[in-house]
Design a protein around this motif. Structure first.
Motif, PDB file in Angstrom:
ATOM      1  N   GLY A  27      63.498  69.326 -34.191  1.00 20.73           N
ATOM      2  CA  GLY A  27      62.578  68.363 -33.810  1.00 20.73           C
ATOM      3  C   GLY A  27      61.129  68.553 -34.194  1.00 20.73           C
ATOM      4  O   GLY A  27      60.338  67.633 -33.776  1.00 20.73           O
ATOM      5  N   ALA A  28      60.736  69.344 -34.992  1.00 19.87           N
ATOM      6  CA  ALA A  28      59.441  69.534 -35.584  1.00 19.87           C
ATOM      7  C   ALA A  28      59.014  68.211 -36.236  1.00 19.87           C
ATOM      8  O   ALA A  28      59.805  67.474 -36.871  1.00 19.87           O
ATOM      9  CB  ALA A  28      59.279  70.786 -36.707  1.00 19.87           C
ATOM     10  N   ASP A  29      57.743  67.717 -36.393  1.00 21.80           N
ATOM     11  CA  ASP A  29      57.191  66.547 -37.002  1.00 21.80           C
ATOM     12  C   ASP A  29      56.272  67.085 -37.986  1.00 21.80           C
ATOM     13  O   ASP A  29      55.964  68.470 -38.090  1.00 21.80           O
ATOM     14  CB  ASP A  29      56.538  65.719 -35.832  1.00 21.80           C
ATOM     15  N   LEU A  30      55.840  66.286 -38.839  1.00 20.48           N
ATOM     16  CA  LEU A  30      55.031  66.520 -40.173  1.00 20.48           C
ATOM     17  C   LEU A  30      53.675  67.362 -39.686  1.00 20.48           C
ATOM     18  O   LEU A  30      53.310  68.108 -40.436  1.00 20.48           O
ATOM     19  CB  LEU A  30      54.892  65.457 -41.099  1.00 20.48           C
ATOM     20  N   GLY A  31      52.998  66.508 -38.658  1.00 26.65           N
ATOM     21  CA  GLY A  31      51.826  66.999 -38.184  1.00 26.65           C
ATOM     22  C   GLY A  31      51.958  68.609 -37.982  1.00 26.65           C
ATOM     23  O   GLY A  31      50.955  69.476 -38.097  1.00 26.65           O
ATOM     24  N   GLY A  32      53.092  69.075 -37.017  1.00 24.95           N
ATOM     25  CA  GLY A  32      53.211  70.267 -36.528  1.00 24.95           C
ATOM     26  C   GLY A  32      53.585  71.302 -37.811  1.00 24.95           C
ATOM     27  O   GLY A  32      52.942  72.287 -37.891  1.00 24.95           O
ATOM     28  N   ILE A  33      54.179  70.812 -38.754  1.00 20.91           N
ATOM     29  CA  ILE A  33      54.582  71.763 -39.835  1.00 20.91           C
ATOM     30  C   ILE A  33      53.212  71.756 -40.584  1.00 20.91           C
ATOM     31  O   ILE A  33      53.069  72.991 -41.189  1.00 20.91           O
ATOM     32  CB  ILE A  33      55.516  70.934 -40.621  1.00 20.91           C
ATOM     33  N   PHE A  34      52.194  70.764 -40.707  1.00 15.38           N
ATOM     34  CA  PHE A  34      51.062  70.828 -41.442  1.00 15.38           C
ATOM     35  C   PHE A  34      50.163  71.758 -40.761  1.00 15.38           C
ATOM     36  O   PHE A  34      49.604  72.832 -41.289  1.00 15.38           O
ATOM     37  CB  PHE A  34      50.368  69.491 -41.627  1.00 15.38           C
ATOM     38  N   ARG A  35      50.240  71.674 -39.240  1.00 16.42           N
ATOM     39  CA  ARG A  35      49.275  72.813 -38.763  1.00 16.42           C
ATOM     40  C   ARG A  35      49.812  74.353 -38.934  1.00 16.42           C
ATOM     41  O   ARG A  35      49.027  75.146 -38.951  1.00 16.42           O
ATOM     42  CB  ARG A  35      49.396  72.317 -37.004  1.00 16.42           C
ATOM     43  N   THR A  36      51.162  74.326 -39.083  1.00 17.81           N
ATOM     44  CA  THR A  36      51.848  75.559 -39.396  1.00 17.81           C
ATOM     45  C   THR A  36      51.202  76.236 -40.764  1.00 17.81           C
ATOM     46  O   THR A  36      50.802  77.418 -40.729  1.00 17.81           O
ATOM     47  CB  THR A  36      53.343  75.691 -39.522  1.00 17.81           C
ATOM     48  N   TYR A  37      50.963  75.326 -41.523  1.00 20.51           N
ATOM     49  CA  TYR A  37      50.439  75.851 -43.053  1.00 20.51           C
ATOM     50  C   TYR A  37      48.942  76.117 -42.985  1.00 20.51           C
ATOM     51  O   TYR A  37      48.588  77.088 -43.602  1.00 20.51           O
ATOM     52  CB  TYR A  37      50.925  74.806 -44.126  1.00 20.51           C
ATOM     53  N   ALA A  38      48.323  75.046 -42.003  1.00 20.01           N
ATOM     54  CA  ALA A  38      46.806  75.422 -41.996  1.00 20.01           C
ATOM     55  C   ALA A  38      46.427  76.587 -41.184  1.00 20.01           C
ATOM     56  O   ALA A  38      45.442  77.093 -41.680  1.00 20.01           O
ATOM     57  CB  ALA A  38      46.304  74.117 -41.155  1.00 20.01           C
ATOM     58  N   GLU A  39      47.338  77.290 -40.243  1.00 16.04           N
ATOM     59  CA  GLU A  39      47.259  78.568 -39.854  1.00 16.04           C
ATOM     60  C   GLU A  39      47.163  79.728 -40.813  1.00 16.04           C
ATOM     61  O   GLU A  39      46.460  80.542 -40.707  1.00 16.04           O
ATOM     62  CB  GLU A  39      48.234  78.707 -38.757  1.00 16.04           C
ATOM     63  N   ARG A  40      48.219  79.305 -41.784  1.00 18.20           N
ATOM     64  CA  ARG A  40      48.456  80.308 -42.895  1.00 18.20           C
ATOM     65  C   ARG A  40      47.300  80.374 -43.697  1.00 18.20           C
ATOM     66  O   ARG A  40      46.915  81.392 -44.303  1.00 18.20           O
ATOM     67  CB  ARG A  40      49.858  80.078 -43.557  1.00 18.20           C
ATOM     68  N   PHE A  41      46.842  79.186 -44.200  1.00 13.65           N
ATOM     69  CA  PHE A  41      45.966  78.897 -45.294  1.00 13.65           C
ATOM     70  C   PHE A  41      44.856  78.188 -44.604  1.00 13.65           C
ATOM     71  O   PHE A  41      44.856  76.807 -44.553  1.00 13.65           O
ATOM     72  CB  PHE A  41      46.491  78.133 -46.382  1.00 13.65           C
ATOM     73  N   PRO A  42      43.829  78.784 -44.186  1.00 14.50           N
ATOM     74  CA  PRO A  42      42.467  78.125 -43.383  1.00 14.50           C
ATOM     75  C   PRO A  42      41.944  76.871 -44.157  1.00 14.50           C
ATOM     76  O   PRO A  42      41.480  75.614 -43.641  1.00 14.50           O
ATOM     77  CB  PRO A  42      41.678  79.156 -43.120  1.00 14.50           C
ATOM     78  N   ARG A  43      41.980  77.133 -45.695  1.00  9.30           N
ATOM     79  CA  ARG A  43      41.491  75.981 -46.520  1.00  9.30           C
ATOM     80  C   ARG A  43      42.255  74.651 -46.302  1.00  9.30           C
ATOM     81  O   ARG A  43      41.738  73.438 -46.487  1.00  9.30           O
ATOM     82  CB  ARG A  43      41.374  76.380 -47.908  1.00  9.30           C
ATOM     83  N   PHE A  44      43.479  74.894 -45.961  1.00 13.52           N
ATOM     84  CA  PHE A  44      44.287  73.687 -45.693  1.00 13.52           C
ATOM     85  C   PHE A  44      43.588  72.744 -44.493  1.00 13.52           C
ATOM     86  O   PHE A  44      43.381  71.599 -44.487  1.00 13.52           O
ATOM     87  CB  PHE A  44      45.651  73.746 -45.121  1.00 13.52           C
ATOM     88  N   GLN A  45      42.992  73.298 -43.481  1.00 12.26           N
ATOM     89  CA  GLN A  45      42.518  72.775 -42.575  1.00 12.26           C
ATOM     90  C   GLN A  45      40.960  72.214 -42.736  1.00 12.26           C
ATOM     91  O   GLN A  45      40.904  71.252 -42.157  1.00 12.26           O
ATOM     92  CB  GLN A  45      42.250  73.859 -41.192  1.00 12.26           C
ATOM     93  N   GLU A  46      40.603  72.903 -43.828  1.00 12.49           N
ATOM     94  CA  GLU A  46      39.247  72.448 -44.037  1.00 12.49           C
ATOM     95  C   GLU A  46      39.517  71.162 -44.864  1.00 12.49           C
ATOM     96  O   GLU A  46      38.485  70.285 -44.801  1.00 12.49           O
ATOM     97  CB  GLU A  46      38.389  73.293 -44.946  1.00 12.49           C
ATOM     98  N   LEU A  47      40.503  70.925 -45.517  1.00 10.10           N
ATOM     99  CA  LEU A  47      40.785  69.766 -46.212  1.00 10.10           C
ATOM    100  C   LEU A  47      41.691  68.816 -45.641  1.00 10.10           C
ATOM    101  O   LEU A  47      42.081  67.790 -46.209  1.00 10.10           O
ATOM    102  CB  LEU A  47      41.444  70.061 -47.690  1.00 10.10           C
ATOM    103  N   SER A  48      41.912  69.141 -44.401  1.00  5.68           N
ATOM    104  CA  SER A  48      42.916  68.244 -43.739  1.00  5.68           C
ATOM    105  C   SER A  48      42.617  66.716 -43.453  1.00  5.68           C
ATOM    106  O   SER A  48      43.392  65.840 -43.410  1.00  5.68           O
ATOM    107  CB  SER A  48      43.000  68.595 -42.237  1.00  5.68           C
ATOM    108  N   GLY A  49      41.232  66.478 -43.433  1.00  5.15           N
ATOM    109  CA  GLY A  49      40.795  64.949 -43.565  1.00  5.15           C
ATOM    110  C   GLY A  49      41.280  64.121 -44.877  1.00  5.15           C
ATOM    111  O   GLY A  49      40.996  62.953 -44.795  1.00  5.15           O
ATOM    112  N   SER A  50      41.734  64.893 -45.799  1.00  7.07           N
ATOM    113  CA  SER A  50      41.997  64.147 -46.969  1.00  7.07           C
ATOM    114  C   SER A  50      43.343  64.411 -47.514  1.00  7.07           C
ATOM    115  O   SER A  50      43.588  63.957 -48.753  1.00  7.07           O
ATOM    116  CB  SER A  50      40.671  64.299 -48.229  1.00  7.07           C
ATOM    117  N   ILE A  51      44.026  65.030 -46.978  1.00  2.72           N
ATOM    118  CA  ILE A  51      45.373  65.361 -47.282  1.00  2.72           C
ATOM    119  C   ILE A  51      46.517  64.465 -46.620  1.00  2.72           C
ATOM    120  O   ILE A  51      46.366  64.406 -45.391  1.00  2.72           O
ATOM    121  CB  ILE A  51      45.911  66.781 -46.880  1.00  2.72           C
ATOM    122  N   VAL A  52      47.338  64.074 -47.317  1.00  5.67           N
ATOM    123  CA  VAL A  52      48.554  63.186 -46.856  1.00  5.67           C
ATOM    124  C   VAL A  52      49.741  63.810 -46.973  1.00  5.67           C
ATOM    125  O   VAL A  52      49.978  64.832 -47.844  1.00  5.67           O
ATOM    126  CB  VAL A  52      48.356  61.557 -47.353  1.00  5.67           C
TER     127      VAL A  52
END
Length: 237
Positions: A27-52
């Motif tokens: 039941g995981a969605d793409l947003g949840g999966i992205f947040r999983t990676y953002a926790e592993r790689f904080p730079r993902f979170q910094e770039l989250s406003g421009s990643i699709v």
């Protein structure tokens, strides 16, 4: 639930891998999966406003549910390895390709001519020797090959649909390019020049915004991935 996750451009460098097989809760969605990676790689979170995010080679909303065996791709802003060269799709009125070799625009135009054309417009995007005052040595282009070609074909068919257009071709080069070399070529044929000019401009503008191709600039003082802007697609964060 198991899915394959792909990383491109600067995201690949941050993650340290180009792809991985991963387990996610049912039941995981793409947003949840992205947040999983953002926790592993904080730079993902910094770039989250421009990643699709794409699911199975289609842009997808972060709320999209993921199923067993899906392919998920995190895509950095477009600037805009090939098994065969070129990889191409030929349509009734279109031709799209990705290549690591020099683009022959004369040959590209010649393959479109059938005698009904009154205008042939050729656009070439070339590698310039500077960006914002910083000297450029060379560029490297990479892409999400299967999705990029699929989107180029869809876009070309839409642009070639009107009766005012005869043919539309798009070819983008990948790999390393030197100053003055052609990175992308658009050829449009039409009975009259105005329609051909308009479609050629629309084609390069759309390609730069929505096709998952990334550019890395190399200069004497370092390397940088060029950040563009995703048209109207919803970003991951």
């Amino acid at each position: 639930m198991r899915a394959r996750v792909l990383f491109f451009g600067m995201l690949r460098e941050i993650a340290g891998v180009s792809s991985e097989e991963a387990e996610f809760p049912e039941g995981a969605d793409l947003g949840g999966i992205f947040r999983t990676y953002a926790e592993r790689f904080p730079r993902f979170q910094e770039l989250s406003g421009s990643i699709v995010v794409a699911r199975n080679q289609e842009f997808a909303d972060p709320a999209t549910r993921v199923a067993e065996g899906d392919e998920i791709a995190f895509l950095p802003p477009v600037s805009g390895g090939i098994a065969r060269d070129p990889v191409e799709i030929k349509g009734e009125k279109t031709y799209c390709a990705l290549t690591r070799h020099a683009i022959d625009t004369r040959a590209l135009a010649a393959r479109l001519l059938h005698g009904a054309e009154g205008a042939v417009i050729t656009f070439e995007g070339t590698v310039r020797n500077h960006t914002k005052g910083r000297p450029t040595l060379y560029l490297d282009y990479e892409c999400y090959e299967s999705m990029a070609l699929k989107m180029m074909d869809q876009m070309a068919r839409e642009l070639a649909a009107p009766d005012t257009i005869c043919q539309v071709a798009m070819v983008h080069r990948l790999g390393r390019m030197l100053i003055g070399e052609t990175s992308v070529a658009i050829v449009v044929t039409a009975p009259h020049r105005r329609a051909a000019f308009e479609i050629a401009l629309e084609a390069i503008n759309r390609l730069k915004k929505i096709v998952p191709i990334w550019k890395k600039e190399h200069s004497a003082d370092g390397d940088v991935w060029v950040e563009g802007e995703w048209g109207d697609f919803q970003v991951a964060g």
